[in-house]
Scaffold this active site. Sequence first.
Site, PDB file in Angstrom:
ATOM      1  CG  ASP A  10     -10.978   7.120  -7.615  1.00  0.00           C
ATOM      2  OD1 ASP A  10     -11.550   5.940  -7.477  1.00  0.00           O
ATOM      3  OD2 ASP A  10      -9.542   7.224  -7.852  1.00  0.00           O
ATOM      4  CB  SER A  11     -10.479   4.797  -3.939  1.00  0.00           C
ATOM      5  OG  SER A  11      -9.976   4.512  -5.177  1.00  0.00           O
ATOM      6  CB  CYS A  73     -14.537   5.229  -8.020  1.00  0.00           C
ATOM      7  SG  CYS A  73     -13.986   3.878  -7.104  1.00  0.00           S
ATOM      8  CD  GLU A 152      -3.657   5.532  -5.729  1.00  0.00           C
ATOM      9  OE1 GLU A 152      -2.950   6.410  -4.794  1.00  0.00           O
ATOM     10  OE2 GLU A 152      -4.861   5.987  -6.307  1.00  0.00           O
ATOM     11  CB  CYS A 186     -10.514   0.328 -12.487  1.00  0.00           C
ATOM     12  SG  CYS A 186      -9.498   1.087 -11.142  1.00  0.00           S
ATOM     13  CG  HIS A 188      -6.359   4.015  -9.833  1.00  0.00           C
ATOM     14  ND1 HIS A 188      -7.363   4.214  -9.240  1.00  0.00           N
ATOM     15  CD2 HIS A 188      -5.512   4.384  -9.122  1.00  0.00           C
ATOM     16  CE1 HIS A 188      -7.560   4.660  -8.153  1.00  0.00           C
ATOM     17  NE2 HIS A 188      -5.959   4.661  -7.997  1.00  0.00           N
TER      18      HIS A 188
HETATM   19  N1  DGL Z   1     -10.300   4.010  -9.437  1.00  0.00           N
HETATM   20  C1  DGL Z   1     -11.141   2.835  -8.595  1.00  0.00           C
HETATM   21  C2  DGL Z   1     -11.981   2.394  -9.449  1.00  0.00           C
HETATM   22  O1  DGL Z   1     -12.228   2.771 -10.596  1.00  0.00           O
HETATM   23  C3  DGL Z   1     -10.054   2.178  -7.691  1.00  0.00           C
HETATM   24  C4  DGL Z   1     -10.840   1.455  -6.904  1.00  0.00           C
HETATM   25  C5  DGL Z   1      -9.757   0.970  -5.738  1.00  0.00           C
HETATM   26  O2  DGL Z   1      -9.541   1.855  -4.912  1.00  0.00           O
HETATM   27  O3  DGL Z   1      -9.347  -0.153  -5.760  1.00  0.00           O
HETATM   28  O4  DGL Z   1     -12.277   1.199  -9.510  1.00  0.00           O
END
Ligand code: DGL
Length: 266
Positions: A10-11, A73, A152, A186, A188
């Site tokens: 993931d990011s 992600c 975050e 997403c 997150h």
């Molecule tokens: N968890 C990522 C997603 O599902 C976050 C993306 C981001 O870094 O903006 O899109």
Amino acid sequence: MDNRPIGVFDSGLGGLTTVRRLHEAMPAESIVYFGDTGRVPYGARSPETITRYARQDVAFLRSFDLKAIVIACGTVSSVALDTLSAESDIPVIGVVWPACAQALRETRNGRIGVIGTSSTIRSGSYERMLLTARPELRVFTQPCPLFVPLVENGRVQRGDVVIETVVREYLSGLKEEGIDTLILGCTHYPLLRGVIASYMGPSVKLVDSGAAAADAVRTMLIPAGRGRGQTRYFVSDDPASFRQLAALFLSEEIAHPAELVDISSY
Ligand code: DGL
């Protein structure tokens, strides 16, 4: 049986919601996790940049002998899944289709909401998939660019005036549309489940895209043998703060410190 680990990336921290579900559903699986914490967020970047970052993330993970890669992600799954799959000789599993499949099972009134990063919503990935499967659906989408930075930073609790205000700002339109199912597009966003659920009310089912992807993995891969799998965590910045916040996503402390990776070298 296949004891090779599953690569998950993931990011940043969001993909840990997928890891958590994999741990619960498939405890024997070993996992190599990469969180690109040095370059998060991906969600407002161009498709070209997201694809370039994702290729490096995959190249790093492929330094391990993996049986599959899970793109935990929504943004990368929306923008680069086809490219990454075409370039890979092992299965690459994204979150978009598993989440849509679950939403299609859940909805009763055919009115589905989708929230995600700006890039995800702009790509139209969830909407396209839902409408291809069932053209008579009504799909309502909403980008929520402030959610990832707030998550975050640990601003996820009910009663936190900042997150509650932002949730109301983003979700009031979807609420007015009378959706009965909301895809958290997403990975997150499951951390915001409590705040989102309390705003949307009990009649709206929330679909966790990361967990849906983990469930799909279970049906697609040859499982590992018995025992408890090992999970290793890698990040591109600040392993100490990753460890602290990871406990929030995983609901447990991570056993071994995260290791630092120079992702620009991949
Ligand atoms: N968890 C990522 C997603 O599902 C976050 C993306 C981001 O870094 O903006 O899109």
